[in-house]
Design an enzyme around this catalytic site. Structure first.
Site, PDB file in Angstrom:
ATOM      1  N   ASP B  11     -23.690  -5.032  37.147  1.00 13.59           N
ATOM      2  CA  ASP B  11     -23.921  -3.534  37.500  1.00 13.59           C
ATOM      3  C   ASP B  11     -24.250  -2.659  36.459  1.00 13.59           C
ATOM      4  OD1 ASP B  11     -23.479  -4.567  40.038  1.00 13.59           O
ATOM      5  OD2 ASP B  11     -21.951  -3.631  40.580  1.00 13.59           O
ATOM      6  N   ASP B 130     -26.270  -6.044  52.595  1.00 13.09           N
ATOM      7  CA  ASP B 130     -24.895  -5.459  52.532  1.00 13.09           C
ATOM      8  C   ASP B 130     -24.725  -5.209  54.131  1.00 13.09           C
ATOM      9  OD1 ASP B 130     -25.181  -5.131  49.856  1.00 13.09           O
ATOM     10  OD2 ASP B 130     -25.757  -3.015  49.995  1.00 13.09           O
TER      11      ASP B 130
END
Lengths: 219, 254
Positions: B11, B130
């Site tokens: 990330d 997600d």
């Protein structure tokens, strides 16, 4: 004009940066040129013919740029490395879009058959065939592997991403194969031409070794 | 035969690798190029970069990072985060990404997935899903967008099927309930999606130990497993993870 050691054929399909970066990495002193100019292809010492996406689109874009003849010519007279769709396009016909290829080799490009996509334990195998699979090297009549396999272990893993594979009529041109779940041709070799279904430019050490072998290959 | 893949996930924000818990509380984990090289040396099968930069000012940073990584690391690179239009896909591919991951935009504009797949090929289009468990009579897991902040009302399994139909070549399935918790993947979710589609799925969210990776493949039917924190903070190397998977009967590239 500076001599072109390696021309990477650009016909507008996909990302050629990976291929050119990997070639520059293994041959820092060579002039690697990504080009869609037939003159460059004619002048270059070696040709890399990559391809991504769908084969009918690749053939269409190749023709739209007037590159068909120079690619066919280069494939017959200088060290030539086809990658992925760059392998598939060399054949007569593809099931993908029922499209004609360049016809340099007799045979067809087939899709992994849905009914066969399960392993020995019955687990589902996904399409595209994506990831690292073992590649077994074919031996010639002198029981030698091709020069492009130098310093690469038989059964080394290379990175694949494809849903179609080539099925040559002439088994003598098979330079390597893999299994998913059945055996399929993953490399072909004839004279000055070598072409692979996997991506050497994305296959870490084994892939870089193959590109280095290609750069130094004297067929 | 084809090996199951291990994919470390980085990330990235403001040029640094960070890791949050349940999508919050970011902690610095280092320089992305250095980390990418380290994972490549350990035998990572691919790398995924998620650009979690909030402001558009620093969006260009990820392109430079990808360019630098792509010149030194020769394994597949996936980049996601803030991909809104086909032009963003082109920019990332030109910078050296091999695949681009599309998340929120896929929900807002599914046509973009189809356009990107037909222009660049399904092989480079990953749709990130997600998903979160919901109390709902019609389905079990719901798709969320905007980094997990917005509910969509979509059934994650049906959504996965639709995305594969539109041309996604791979699905990155993240369980929001598990992300950052270190209690293991949501294997029932992954199994349901893996059974529903023909394309490969990457399991993500919740890895805390090496057995979780094994379970992700065996119970969850994942074709690839993605993890961040267990690798970033040196708990395990990618090589240790692969050796453990191999010992448990999973085919890996060693």
């Amino acid at each position: 004009m500076r001599k072109i050691d390696i021309a990477v054929v650009d016909y507008g399909m996909g990302n050629l940066r990976s291929v050119s970066k990997a070639l520059e990495h293994v041959a820092p002193n060579k002039h690697v040129l990504v080009t869609s100019n037939p003159v460059d292809i004619a002048n270059a010492e070696r040709i890399v013919f990559p391809g991504q996406g769908a084969m009918p689109d690749c053939i269409r874009e190749l023709d739209a740029r007037g590159l068909r003849d120079s690619v066919i010519h280069a494939a017959s007279n200088k060290p030539f490395l086809g990658i992925c769709i760059g392998l598939q396009m060399l054949f007569e016909h593809s099931e993908e879009g029922d499209a004609a290829g360049l016809g340099l080799f007799k045979g067809t490009v087939k899709r992994f058959a849905a009914a066969e996509m399960h392993d020995a334990n019955g687990a589902k195998l996904k399409v595209p065939h994506m990831g690292w699979n073992q590649v077994y090297q074919s031996l010639n009549q002198q029981s030698q592997a091709h020069a492009l396999w130098s310093n690469i272990e038989d059964g080394a893993r290379f990175y694949y991403v494809h849903s179609y594979y080539v099925q040559p009529d002439d088994l003598a041109i098979v330079g390597g194969y893999s299994e998913y779940p059945k055996r399929f041709t993953s490399a072909i070799a004839k004279d000055n031409l070598f072409a692979v279904q996997f991506h050497p430019e994305k296959s870490a050490t084994a892939g870089l070794q193959m590109l280095s072998n290609f750069v130094n290959w004297l067929p | 035969m084809l090996a199951k893949r291990i994919i470390p996930c980085l990330d990235v924000t403001n040029g640094r690798v960070v890791k949050g818990i349940n999508f919050l509380e970011l902690r610095d984990a280092g320089d992305p190029v250095e980390i990418a090289k380290r994972y490549d040396e350990q035998g990572a099968d691919e790398l995924t970069f998620l650009d979690i930069t909030a402001s558009s000012d620093n969006r260009g940073l990820i392109l430079h990072i990808i360019e630098e990584v792509a010149a030194q690391v020769f394994i597949p690179l996936t980049v996601g985060g803030g991909v809104r239009e086909v032009e963003d896909v082109r920019r990332l591919l030109n910078a050296g990404a091999d695949k681009v991951s599309i998340n929120t935009t896929a929900v807002l504009n599914p046509q973009m997935v189809q356009d990107a797949a037909s222009r660049f090929g399904s092989q480079c289009i990953v749709v990130a899903i997600d998903a979160k468990k919901v109390d709902n009579q019609s389905f079990e897991w719901e798709v969320f967008t905007h980094g997990g902040r917005k509910a969509t009302g979509l059934d994650a399994v049906k959504w996965a099927e639709y995305m594969a139909k539109l041309g996604a070549g791979e699905l990155l399935v993240t369980s929001m309930d598990r992300d950052g918790t270190k209690i293991g993947f949501n294997n029932p979710l992954n199994r349901a999606i893996s059974n529903a589609v023909d394309v490969p799925i990457i399991a993500s969210g919740g890895v805390g130990n090496l057995q979780h990776l094994v379970d992700g493949v065996k119970d969850g039917g994942a074709d690839a497993v993605l993890a961040a924190s267990i690798f970033h903070y040196g708990e395990y190397t990618v090589k240790q993870a692969k050796e453990y998977m191999q010992k448990n009967g999973i085919e890996v590239r060693l």
